[in-house]
Scaffold this active site. Structure first.
Site, PDB file in Angstrom:
ATOM      1  CD  GLU A 165      22.580 -19.873  -0.561  1.00  0.00           C
ATOM      2  OE1 GLU A 165      22.031 -20.989  -0.686  1.00  0.00           O
ATOM      3  OE2 GLU A 165      23.684 -19.585  -1.053  1.00  0.00           O
ATOM      4  NE  ARG A 167      -1.887  -1.156   3.795  1.00  0.00           N
ATOM      5  CZ  ARG A 167      -1.559  -0.147   4.592  1.00  0.00           C
ATOM      6  NH1 ARG A 167      -2.009   1.065   4.330  1.00  0.00           N
ATOM      7  NH2 ARG A 167      -0.802  -0.350   5.657  1.00  0.00           N
ATOM      8  CG  LEU A 200      19.877 -24.850   5.377  1.00  0.00           C
ATOM      9  CD1 LEU A 200      19.277 -26.196   4.973  1.00  0.00           C
ATOM     10  CD2 LEU A 200      20.845 -25.037   6.532  1.00  0.00           C
ATOM     11  CB  THR A 208       6.872 -10.276  -1.958  1.00  0.00           C
ATOM     12  OG1 THR A 208       7.359 -10.406  -3.302  1.00  0.00           O
ATOM     13  CG2 THR A 208       7.063  -8.835  -1.485  1.00  0.00           C
ATOM     14  CE  LYS A 230      11.734 -24.209  -1.214  1.00  0.00           C
ATOM     15  NZ  LYS A 230      11.483 -24.657   0.166  1.00  0.00           N
TER      16      LYS A 230
END
Length: 813
Positions: free
Chosen positions: A604, A506, A611, A553, A680
């Site tokens: 990362e 916002r 990690l 985000t 991933k």
């Protein structure tokens, strides 16, 4: 004897003049002094404005005159007791009446000659010096002397050339014959041999003081102004700039030429030959040391200061017909000189194919016409190209006497600028190596000056300027960690990390000096409405060095603006997996743009939160290893869910708990559907050097179709309750085999899959607890016993720490 000169800002008001008089009284206690004063602040500009209005038949000059009169009479009333005012007001009124008559003449004739303008301009110093001298006499004995009676100069009225033979004799005779401790004189003004008023041009009051100091062999020339000396850079642009304690005449002239406004270069000339030191002091902070300008300095730092000139145009004369032909440069410079066009910078390649010159923007159009006319024949014969103008430029300069004794300074300069995507249009360096100048875009001036100041003056402390979007769980923890570690980073890692911009969905807020992280919530709430475009444009316009966009985000729209940031040489750090798991072409584009614009792109936290999975993988690949197989549990949320789900709990409740504790995405279906894990393993495959799309990854879903087809969290959770029997049967099947349920991602020889697996007790994944992640890399170097990375792989704190680690990586580049 000492000579003290006070500039316009020092005498701009009655309060300021009181400070000046206190300084003069203190200085005169032990020695004779001459005091030279400028016009009251901005008076000369107003006088010239009035003259131009009058000559253009504009009666606005009367209002200018009225305001000047009011100001001067106001100063008199503040400084002089009522009983002493009459004679002073009468004299000052006479001067203003004379000025009014001259203005009326300009108005009637619609003419303003240099002679008349010089006469008008002289009133500022004549008025100020008379009023200040009368005020001084109330406290200590002061002689007032009109400089026009002593300084003789040519009739080049707006920049007269001093007749030093006559002037020096006049000054010596006068000062030898005057026994007063304080003698006060107006700066800027002189007279012609015929007795006409003339002026010494820009910096004329400084020049007056230097002429007097040289003539009487003064012990010291003091220039009192509104800053505490000459700074390492312009302090209004570079907040970390600081006064230079000692500097040589040559260094001072270089810095003055290149925009340091404290003194004007010709000021130094009269005292240079006699080696009279110049002390720059602050009228408003007289206790501060200031800057001493002398023949030699004890400070042997190679770079003394960084300065710049704005509003520069670069003109290029180029053509094959110039090569080996004598006289081209002579014709070029003669033509410009004849038209009074000053050349600020010159550079020519050894090939003789082109000559570049830097001039003021205001001379650009005239210079182009002059050059094109001068070389009209060669241009017509196509031996020389028509001149090319590049505008909106500035010159930055590195200055120091000892630069010639230090190798690699120019390399450091250009490397630092290059890392911040500051494009250099031209370079000039003399054989004395006291000045290295570069022409750059004017819009990059602030970033360039701060970058170079950091490089050469700030003990290698690197400033990172962060622009952060997303202040939810991860973002809030990241800001808290940054606030906690800020002092540690500065002290131990020499990193000054500041959040300059901050936004949520916002609002957005910006602060160039750094947002206070103790009160960021209040600042953001009071911010302005935001959008992705508005936040990007503001970040770009601020053009800060070492800028980093931080995305906290999981928003696709945010991920789509990364390329725009990278193309502005703004680094990107993100925990948002969408960009790196998007179409392969987009992933490769982001990588290529990052390299091209020297903008770090670090993610990362895309795999394993905090990690060091991706960093370890990059080190393997960069060192020549080859990945053949990856086995991993990459979802901290799914691992948490299946570690806590059993016959005594419901799947719905465990998933809800995982979301409340921050292990899942805001939409938990992203985790449970396997999309998150697929992204991933895709990222790991791509970082391993394999070209895969998300659709190439096989997904073995364990959620019922009904759950997968829901469109909001309420419906999703309702479907989990409805299908509890399905989830209990999955658990029972694994439990009956003495296995545990783990959602596993695999990549083997170019192919990848994700899905729920039964893990036996002898497998490395079996004892994976809580929300931990684990990755096994099978490579050329680790063929049988894989490289194993294991630890917390979900949660706001560890994700924030991973983002923090990427920020530190950028700081160490």
């Amino acid at each position: 004897m000492k000579v003290l000169k006070f500039g316009g800002s020092s005498v701009a008001s009655s309060e300021n003049i009181k400070k000046v008089l206190a300084i003069v009284e203190q200085a005169s206690k032990n020695q004779k002094i001459a005091v030279v004063v400028s016009a009251f602040g901005k008076t000369t500009n107003a006088l010239i404005e009035g003259a131009n209005l009058a000559s253009n038949k504009n009666e606005g000059y009367k209002e200018v005159l009225k305001k000047l009169e009011e100001h001067h009479f106001g100063v008199i009333k503040d400084l002089i007791p009522v009983q002493n005012q009459s004679a002073i007001i009468s004299y000052v009124k006479q001067l203003f009446n004379h000025l009014e008559t001259i203005y009326e003449g300009c108005f009637l004739l619609q003419e303003l000659t240099p002679k008349t303008l010089a006469k008008i301009s002289s009133f500022g110093e004549l008025l100020s010096s008379y009023i200040i001298a009368k005020a001084a006499n109330l406290s200590f004995e002061t002689d007032y002397k009109d400089s026009r009676e002593l300084l003789v100069a040519s009739d080049n009225y707006l920049g007269a050339i001093v007749d030093f033979s006559t002037t020096n004799q006049n000054l010596q005779n006068y000062f030898n014959g005057d026994n007063k401790q304080v003698i006060l004189l107006p700066g800027f003004v002189a007279r012609t041999p015929e007795g006409k008023t003339t002026t010494l041009g820009r910096g004329g009051s400084d020049y007056t003081a230097a002429i007097i100091a040289a003539a009487v062999n003064a012990d010291e020339l003091q220039i009192w102004t509104d800053v505490s000396g000459m700074f390492t850079a312009n302090p209004s642009v570079v907040k970390q700039a600081f006064p230079i304690p000692h500097i040589s005449y040559q260094e001072a002239m270089e810095l003055s030429h290149f925009g340091a406004k404290v003194i004007y270069p010709p000021t130094i000339q009269p005292v240079l030959k006699k080696e009279i030191p110049i002390l720059i002091k602050n009228t408003f902070k007289p206790e501060e040391e200031g800057t001493l300008i002398a023949k030699e300095t004890s400070n042997k730092k190679p770079v003394k200061g960084i300065s710049h000139i704005e509003n520069i145009t670069l003109i290029t004369l180029e053509g094959s017909g110039m090569v080996g032909i004598p006289g081209f440069s002579k014709r070029l410079f003669e033509a410009l000189s004849f038209h009074n066009i000053n050349i600020i910078l010159i550079t020519q390649a050894s090939s003789e194919l082109s000559i570049c010159i830097g001039i003021s923007d205001e001379d650009a159009a005239k210079a182009k016409d002059v050059i094109d006319e001068t070389f009209e024949f060669e241009i017509h014969q196509q031996k020389v190209n028509p001149t090319v103008l590049e505008q909106d430029l500035c010159i930055i300069a590195l200055v120091g006497d000892n630069m010639k004794n230090h190798q690699g300074l120019s390399g450091q300069m250009f490397s630092a600028l290059g890392k911040n995507n500051v494009n250099i249009r031209a370079i000039a360096q003399g054989s004395t190596e006291k000045n290295i100048s570069a022409v750059i875009n004017k819009s990059d001036a602030k970033k360039a000056l701060n970058t170079l100041h950091e490089q050469f003056f700030e003990e290698k402390t690197k400033q990172l300027n962060l622009f952060v979007t997303g202040v939810g769980n991860v973002g809030e923890r990241f800001l808290a960690q940054l606030e906690q570690q800020k002092k540690f980073l500065k002290k131990n890692l020499k990193l000054n990390v500041r959040v300059i911009g901050l936004s949520n969905s916002r609002k957005m807020v910006f602060d160039e000096s750094g947002i206070d992280l103790k009160n960021w919530k209040e600042a953001l709430e009071n911010g302005e409405p935001t959008s992705l475009e508005a936040f990007f444009n503001k970040t770009k316009d601020l053009n800060q060095r070492n800028s980093v966009f931080v995305d906290n985000t999981a928003n696709q729209a945010v991920s789509e603006v990364y390329e725009s940031y990278l193309r502005q040489s703004i680094g990107v750090v993100t925990c948002n997996k969408i960009a790196c798991a998007s179409l392969l072409d987009n992933y490769k584009t982001l990588k290529a743009v990052s390299r091209k614009y020297n903008a770090p792109f670090l993610f990362e936290t895309n795999v394993g939160a905090g990690l060091p999975i991706i960093d370890t993988l990059k080190n393997l690949i960069n060192s020549g290893d080859q990945v053949h197989k990856i086995q991993a549990v990459l979802s901290g949320s799914l691992n948490f869910v299946f570690n806590n789900f059993n016959e005594n709990s419901t799947f719905h409740d465990v998933v809800e708990q995982a979301q409340k504790e921050g292990y899942t995405e805001p939409d938990p279906k992203i985790d449970l559907s396997g999309v998150d894990v697929a992204r991933k393993i895709l990222i790991l495959a791509r970082e391993s050097g394999y070209d895969l799309e998300l659709e190439d990854i096989a997904k073995n879903a364990f959620l019922p179709e009904e759950s997968l087809n829901t469109t909001n969290n309420d419906d999703f959770y309702a479907s989990l309750t409805k299908n509890e029997a399905h989830f209990q049967s999955i658990f029972k099947e694994a439990n009956d085999k003495n296995c545990r349920l783990k959602y596993v991602a695999e990549f083997v020889d170019g192919k990848a899959n994700v899905g729920l697996q039964h893990i036996p007790s002898d497998h490395p994944f079996y004892n994976l607890e809580g929300s931990d992640n684990i990755v096994l890399f099978f490579t050329d170097r680790y063929p049988e016993n894989p490289l194993l990375i294991k630890g917390a792989g979900a949660g706001a704190d560890v994700t924030a720490s991973g983002i923090f680690a990427d920020i530190i990586r950028i700081g160490n580049i």
